[in-house]
Design an enzyme around this catalytic site. Structure first.
Site, mmCIF file in Angstrom:
data_model
loop_
_atom_site.group_PDB
_atom_site.id
_atom_site.type_symbol
_atom_site.label_atom_id
_atom_site.label_comp_id
_atom_site.label_asym_id
_atom_site.label_seq_id
_atom_site.Cartn_x
_atom_site.Cartn_y
_atom_site.Cartn_z
ATOM 1 N N TRP A 202 0.774 -1.136 0.069
ATOM 2 C CA TRP A 202 -0.134 -0.020 0.217
ATOM 3 C C TRP A 202 0.974 1.261 -0.109
ATOM 4 C CZ3 TRP A 202 -4.225 -1.314 -1.947
ATOM 5 C CH2 TRP A 202 -4.888 -2.572 -1.524
ATOM 6 N N ASP B 100 -1.962 6.851 6.294
ATOM 7 C CA ASP B 100 -2.975 5.802 5.934
ATOM 8 C C ASP B 100 -3.146 4.793 6.946
ATOM 9 O OD1 ASP B 100 -4.389 3.676 4.753
ATOM 10 O OD2 ASP B 100 -2.893 3.055 2.864
ATOM 11 N N LYS C 197 -12.018 -1.796 6.572
ATOM 12 C CA LYS C 197 -11.459 -2.775 7.491
ATOM 13 C C LYS C 197 -11.976 -2.812 8.930
ATOM 14 C CE LYS C 197 -8.601 -3.378 3.967
ATOM 15 N NZ LYS C 197 -7.664 -2.374 3.311
#
Ligand SMILES: *Cc1c(COP(=O)(O)O)cnc(C)c1O
Length: 360
Positions: free
Chosen positions: A99, A166, A190
């Site tokens: 990511w 993030d 999530k």
């Protein structure tokens, strides 16, 4: 048979959030009309938007000088949006996994990128330490939880420049000192809701600091708006995902807030890592001091490598869902987000013990 959901995302949500959403789809706010069929400009919906923002503010203690936005496009859209909005000259990045790498790739479209440290040398199994953040960078970007590799930055680090994080996969899992960050963002799917909504928390004085022209939708200040405020309703917001997020955060509040969540999460993680360390058939893949309390990655120990498929099958038969590791790590990954009950972690531990008894 009871299923134990360890999916990495989208993933398990609080049961009560699912139930109340089903009800709202049938009849929203006693209007006789379902939530999918109303205007987002009705007072009932405006109240949900305001309450959702307030839940964020209360749960994370978000100061007044920060805006809270709910946008579309996922965390992946933020990878370029944040660079477009904040990268004037140079963005600094910590490369801790796939990511982070994707965020780096997008930022390069807007200017110079400095990767201050990377853990690529050991397949991102640890979080780099002892690096220097360049003082002339517009911002420093980190990924607090590396969903794929099971490593996590569990404290709010000090940064000499604007810190951007993030937090897709560990937001609301612990208290956060928001004031240490210029921006925090993530996909909801999530820990705070279903796919389809992205949360963005930005310090207001950080806005509009770049020179370049931006499309309205890309510019964060558009979504905040002048008087009258847009409050994430410049365009039609993702109504249903925001509603599920509202219900999920209500549940977090009822559970006692993020401090309590963190205690429960820590217990669940300790339970599972404890078994991984005790059981001679398994080994954890992440460096111990960087182990994530959200995503637990483990593989078969060297001498039991041939038992991987057998354990997968055994666990499946015991009701475990979603424990296959990401292809870049292999083995197994159990994602034990907020809504994953302790009971499910106990069931997985039991399963590992039983497998050892039968096979080792
Ligand atoms: C899942 C995930 C993403 C990607 O989110 P999308 O909403 O699918 O774009 C980004 N960063 C992290 C840390 C993630 O876990």
């Amino acid at each position: 048979m009871k299923k134990h959901n360890f999916n990495a995302g989208p993933c398990v949500l609080p049961k009560q959030a699912i139930e109340s959403t089903i009800e709202a789809i049938r009849d929203f706010d006693n209007t006789g009309i379902g939530i999918l069929e109303i205007s987002h400009r009705t007072p009932g919906w405006e109240r949900i938007m305001a309450e959702t923002e307030q839940l964020w503010r209360d749960l994370l203690n978000i100061p007044e000088n920060y805006a809270v936005l709910f946008l579309g496009g996922g965390a992946s859209t933020q990878f370029y949006s944040l660079a477009a909005n904040f990268l004037n000259k140079k963005g600094a990045y910590l490369e801790t996994g796939v990511w982070a790498k994707k965020a780096i790739k997008e930022a390069k479209l807007y200017g110079e990128v400095s990767v201050v440290a990377s853990s690529a040398d050991k397949n991102y199994s640890y979080v780099p330490k002892g690096y220097t953040i360049p003082a002339d960078a517009d911002y420093f970007h980190i990924t607090t939880n590396n969903t794929i590799y099971g490593t996590e930055i569990k404290t709010d680090i000090d940064s000499p420049v604007n810190l951007i994080a993030d937090m897709s996969s560990d937001i609301m899992s612990r208290p956060v000192d928001i004031s240490k960050y210029a921006m925090i963002y993530g996909g909801a799917q999530k820990n705070v809701g279903p796919a389809g909504v992205t949360f963005v928390i930005i310090r207001k004085d950080f806005l509009d600091t770049v020179q370049r022209q931006l499309p309205s939708m890309v510019k964060y200040s558009t979504h905040i708006g002048d008087e009258p405020k847009n409050n994430s309703m410049f365009n039609t917001p993702p109504v249903l995902p925001i509603f599920v997020m509202h219900e999920t955060l209500k549940w977090v509040k009822e559970m006692g807030g993020v401090g309590e969540m963190n205690k429960i999460n820590q217990k669940k993680a300790d339970l599972l890592y404890g078994e991984i360390d005790r059981n001679k058939m398994f080994v954890g893949t992440a460096a111990k001091e960087d182990r994530s309390i959200m995503n637990v990655c483990f593989v078969m120990a060297e001498e039991y490598k041939d038992k991987e498929a057998a354990f997968m099958d055994f666990a499946k038969k015991a009701g475990m869902v979603g424990i296959k590791g990401h292809r870049s790590v292999g083995g197994f990954r159990a994602s034990i987000y907020n809504a994953c009950p302790t009971e499910s972690v106990e069931a997985l531990v039991e399963c590992m013990k039983e497998f050892e008894k039968q096979n080792a």
